[in-house]
Every structure is written in C-alpha cells, then in structure tokens.
Write an enzyme that holds these catalytic residues in place. Structure first.
Site, mmCIF file in Angstrom:
data_model
loop_
_atom_site.group_PDB
_atom_site.id
_atom_site.type_symbol
_atom_site.label_atom_id
_atom_site.label_comp_id
_atom_site.label_asym_id
_atom_site.label_seq_id
_atom_site.Cartn_x
_atom_site.Cartn_y
_atom_site.Cartn_z
ATOM 1 N N TYR A 101 -15.366 9.776 -1.153
ATOM 2 C CA TYR A 101 -14.196 9.549 -2.005
ATOM 3 C C TYR A 101 -14.191 10.437 -3.250
ATOM 4 O O TYR A 101 -13.162 10.522 -3.935
ATOM 5 C CB TYR A 101 -14.103 8.078 -2.395
ATOM 6 C CG TYR A 101 -13.610 7.213 -1.263
ATOM 7 C CD1 TYR A 101 -12.273 6.871 -1.154
ATOM 8 C CD2 TYR A 101 -14.479 6.767 -0.277
ATOM 9 C CE1 TYR A 101 -11.809 6.094 -0.110
ATOM 10 C CE2 TYR A 101 -14.032 5.989 0.783
ATOM 11 C CZ TYR A 101 -12.697 5.657 0.866
ATOM 12 O OH TYR A 101 -12.243 4.902 1.908
ATOM 13 N N HIS B 142 -17.047 4.009 -4.694
ATOM 14 C CA HIS B 142 -16.240 5.176 -4.347
ATOM 15 C C HIS B 142 -16.365 6.281 -5.394
ATOM 16 O O HIS B 142 -15.498 7.158 -5.492
ATOM 17 C CB HIS B 142 -14.767 4.796 -4.119
ATOM 18 C CG HIS B 142 -14.556 4.079 -2.822
ATOM 19 N ND1 HIS B 142 -13.314 3.719 -2.367
ATOM 20 C CD2 HIS B 142 -15.431 3.646 -1.879
ATOM 21 C CE1 HIS B 142 -13.427 3.096 -1.202
ATOM 22 N NE2 HIS B 142 -14.718 3.038 -0.896
ATOM 23 N N CYS C 161 -19.472 -2.410 0.290
ATOM 24 C CA CYS C 161 -18.624 -1.307 0.744
ATOM 25 C C CYS C 161 -19.370 -0.555 1.831
ATOM 26 O O CYS C 161 -20.575 -0.326 1.723
ATOM 27 C CB CYS C 161 -18.288 -0.379 -0.420
ATOM 28 S SG CYS C 161 -17.255 1.035 0.049
ATOM 29 N N ASP C 162 -18.639 -0.171 2.878
ATOM 30 C CA ASP C 162 -19.294 0.573 3.951
ATOM 31 C C ASP C 162 -19.240 2.083 3.734
ATOM 32 O O ASP C 162 -19.727 2.850 4.559
ATOM 33 C CB ASP C 162 -18.705 0.214 5.315
ATOM 34 C CG ASP C 162 -17.181 0.276 5.347
ATOM 35 O OD1 ASP C 162 -16.580 0.688 4.335
ATOM 36 O OD2 ASP C 162 -16.595 -0.089 6.379
ATOM 37 N N ARG D 3 0.839 -1.208 0.000
ATOM 38 C CA ARG D 3 0.000 0.000 0.000
ATOM 39 C C ARG D 3 0.869 1.252 0.000
ATOM 40 O O ARG D 3 0.600 2.214 -0.733
ATOM 41 C CB ARG D 3 -0.917 -0.012 1.228
ATOM 42 C CG ARG D 3 -1.841 1.200 1.325
ATOM 43 C CD ARG D 3 -2.745 1.112 2.539
ATOM 44 N NE ARG D 3 -3.731 2.191 2.537
ATOM 45 C CZ ARG D 3 -4.714 2.291 3.424
ATOM 46 N NH1 ARG D 3 -4.854 1.384 4.370
ATOM 47 N NH2 ARG D 3 -5.567 3.294 3.365
ATOM 48 N N ASN E 14 -10.560 -4.584 -1.784
ATOM 49 C CA ASN E 14 -10.420 -3.391 -2.606
ATOM 50 C C ASN E 14 -9.475 -3.597 -3.787
ATOM 51 O O ASN E 14 -8.592 -4.458 -3.734
ATOM 52 C CB ASN E 14 -9.911 -2.230 -1.742
ATOM 53 C CG ASN E 14 -11.032 -1.532 -1.022
ATOM 54 O OD1 ASN E 14 -12.138 -1.399 -1.555
ATOM 55 N ND2 ASN E 14 -10.780 -1.084 0.198
#
Length: 459
Positions: free
Chosen positions: A244, A196, A166-167, A90, A145
């Site tokens: 997002y 998103h 997705c939360d 990441r 993701n």
C-alpha cells in the site's frame, strides 16, 4: 468456547468459515455464529459458509443470524469484518476524492477517512455491546477498514481488548515463501509502521538474515507484489515496503492510472459482486450448495485477480488461476486475516508462542511515537496476549511519513468522536495524499453531507 463474527455476510465469509471449521477442535471452539444486518447477504454468503463448515466439521455448532445480542452473548472471541455503507459508499468515496485529483482508496487518505466516518461509530456500538453481553475477557480482532485507524479509535476509548489485524503484510510473505519453496513458518520478520504504511527491516529464513539478498533478487520484482516498486527505490529504502506504500511513493501514477481506467477498484468490485449476487440470489445453500460454491469461487477469483491492477496499470494477475471446488476444500495456507485471528486464539488457548504482525499500542517500541499510538508491528503472542518487539530508532525517511500519518490518525479519531469539522479538515489537510486545506475542506463537506445518516450533523 464461542467465536462470533460481525459482518458474517461478507464475501470472504465462506473462506473464514472453512478455516474456522478446520481448526475448531484444536482451538477448543465448539460454537460459531456469523452475524450480518443484511438478511440477504447472511442468507447467501453466511449460508454457503455454514454449509461448508458442516461438511468440514459436522460436530461444530454453526449458526447464522441478524441478531447482534445473540451473536455477542457469552462470546470468548469476536472478529469484526464490516463494510458499513456497502459497495455503493466505497464507490462514492473513490469518485469524490478523484474529482480533486486525490486517491480515494478505502484505507488511505481521503477514502480511508470517509470509510472511518462510517466504520468507527458502528464499531463503538458493537464493542460497547460486547462489554455488556460477551465474556469479561473477550478478545476482539478488528479487520474492519481502515483497520489501524478504527483500532486507534477503539483503543483511545478504553477498549483495550481490541487488536487490529490485516492480511496485507502476510500477502508478500506468502508469495516469498512460495517463490523460495519454503514453509511460511520458516520466515521470521521485523515489521514496523502503521497499518498499510509499514516496512520489513529484517527477514530471516531459518534464522539467517536474508533481506539484502531478497532486495537484490531481480525475480522478487516479478514473482511477488514487489512488482509494484522499482528495485532502485527499494534499495534506497533498504527495507521491503508494504504494497500500500505504492499510493505514497507513486501517488501521481496511481491517480493517473485510475483516471485512465474505465472503472475504479470499488466499481470493479461492485460489478463483480452484483453479478455474483444475481446468480446466487435464487438458490438455496442447503439444496444448491455445490452450484452456489462454484458460482462464488468463479467471482471470488475475479476479485482476487484484479487486486491492485487498476491503480498500478499492471496486467499481472494477483492470483494465476481460478480457485476450484477442490482447491477450496484442499488448499492449505492462505488464510489471510482468518489465519491471523485464529493464530492469536491458538496462542492464547494452547499457549503456543507465535510471531504475528498486529496493530497494537506502541508502548515505547518505536522511538518517537507516543505509547498509546496504535502501530503495525511484529509481536510475540502467547497466553498472556501480544507483546510488540522493540524496534527502537527508525530512519528519518520512514519516520517522517509515520509521524505525519499518525498525526492525521489522531486528529481523525478526535474529529469523528467529537463530530468536530475543524479537526476533520486539519486531519485531511496534513495527510500526505491530500496536503491541501482547500481540497480537505471540500472533501469534508461532501463526505459529511453524503453520510449524514451515518454520522449525524457536525459542528
């Protein structure tokens, strides 16, 4: 019924286990198994999850393992929550993108593509194994993701039992319900777009349309994640944007804020996770559960408080206070992605019709998109599955962005499945957060070199 979790050694696992244990009887789930290929993580975080579940629901059979086949065998439901490559990848995703002045966030643009490189191949393997070992009608809830892109890839390969969860959309709705002092169930919405990259065009409270009032309420921009956006922007959209979308509407601010900061989001999470692991690694979940849970909640609270702060340049914490032991066992709601998966299971098992926001094939619900385009959309869910609501024509301001990012997603999926470098460059080139052939070419070369062990050689 059996529920299997792939990625059960993740940091969110204790909360997931808590919600499963609380609702297992209602959902007719009598067997739960958390799997992770990292033996240390499954021992620590899976161990905390298992002990918490045993306290909440001693009758529930709860196992942790590194054995994929045993995990998937005869599963009725599967939740995927993988982080292929871990925190280090990441950080690499973010820093590589930032070299070119590009946002490297893990679900959007360059960072999202890099994560998809690692995630999609792993999920193809697991879904293929589920087809062989799980129940014939198994349902798979993908939280790995970039969720929408991964779900698009799996659906394009014929895995029609996969639903993206997705939360993100529920984060705002939960904050809205808290601010208005109402139950989340009192809110009904129409949400559309991509994961998103979605908007609320209708928000009804106890059946009454309230979206215009919400947009005009100044305190919404203080009390909820809407603090990320200016009121005049939201007015011009006449819709509530997903958090997002900050990366798109304030692209240069997001990059500048990250570059000014000492750490990226990934580096912040890596540091928190390292400190948490160091304190937990010498303890035993059976013997030291109370101490381990206290340590876990301390660091988990730090993670939650820091959400979106670096990118937005905000000091506003995502949560106001540290989550305590008592909070963990007593607090209701806030289930996040666990609540979405379990709500879907409830609808199937108990035929309790529910409104949910999921990533599913469009099937004509949003005009101007293909039927097999995976979209994030309000669905009506019952024992027969998920049926997206009809959205129809979408304003061009929103639609132009959806089309562009969906084209990126289609090309990205083809590139990753075919190992086609040219399509990968095309995908990033047309993404609005990259929008450059030269930058896209450099990014693809760097990511493919970095992750050759995950994706192999490309042509």
């Amino acid at each position: 019924m059996k529920l299997a979790v792939l990625g059960g050694g993740g940091v969110r696992s204790p909360f997931l286990a808590k919600y499963i244990a609380n609702k297992a009887e209602k959902l007719k789930i009598d067997s739960v198994i958390f799997m992770d290929d990292n033996s240390d993580k499954i021992r620590i975080y899976g161990g905390i999850a298992k002990k918490a579940a045993s306290i909440i629901n001693p009758k529930l059979k709860f196992e942790i393992t590194t054995d994929v086949k045993e995990t998937l065998k005869d599963a009725d439901f599967i939740i995927t929550s993988l982080r292929v490559g871990g925190d280090e990848s990441r950080v690499t995703d973010e820093r590589t993108a930032l070299k070119y002045g590009i946002v490297g966030q893990e679900t959007t643009g360059a960072g999202g593509f890099a994560m998809a490189l690692r995630s999609i191949n792993a999920l193809i393997k697991y879904c293929s194994m589920a087809k062989e070992y799980s129940k014939p009608d198994v349902k798979i809830f993908n939280f790995t993701n970039p969720s929408g892109l991964v779900t698009q890839a799996l659906r394009s390969l014929g895995f029609d039992n996969v639903y993206g969860i997705c939360d993100g959309p529920y984060g705002f709705l939960k904050e809205l319900a808290s601010y208005l002092n109402i139950n989340l169930d009192d809110i009904s919405v129409e949400c559309f777009g991509l994961n998103h990259l979605s908007w609320f065009r209708s928000i009804k409270i106890k059946g009454q349309e309230k979206i215009n009032e919400i947009i005009e309420d100044d305190r919404i921009y203080e009390k909820t994640e809407m603090h990320l956006f200016e009121k005049k922007l939201v007015r011009s959209l006449n819709m509530i944007p997903n958090a997002y979308l900050y990366y798109y509407y304030y692209r240069e601010k997001a990059v500048d804020n990250i570059l000014k900061s000492q750490y990226t989001r990934g580096e912040t999470i890596r540091e928190i996770n390292k400190n948490m692991y160091r304190e937990l690694s010498t303890l035993n979940p059976e013997k030291d559960f109370e101490k381990m849970l206290g340590i876990f909640l301390k660091y988990y609270s730090q993670r939650e408080k820091s959400y979106m702060n670096i990118e937005s340049g905000s000091n506003k914490p995502h949560i106001e206070k540290e989550i305590t032991w008592q909070d963990f066992f007593d607090m209701q709601g806030g289930e996040g992605y666990a609540g979405i998966a379990l709500g879907f299971i409830d609808a199937i098992v108990n035929d309790s019709k529910k409104e949910m926001i999921l990533s599913v094939p469009n099937n004509g619900m949003i005009e101007g998109l293909k039927d097999d385009d995976v979209v994030e959309i309000t669905c009506s869910v019952d024992k027969n599955g998920a049926n997206p609501v009809y959205i129809g024509e979408v304003p061009e301001i929103q639609m132009s962005l959806i089309r562009q990012v969906k084209l990126y997603e289609r090309l990205a999926v083809e590139a990753i499945i075919e190992k086609n470098k040219e399509k990968a460059v095309q995908a990033l080139m047309i993404h609005p957060l990259v929008n450059s052939y030269s930058i896209a070419s450099n990014l693809i070369e760097e990511y493919l070199n970095e992750y050759i062990d995950f994706v192999g050689a490309w042509r």
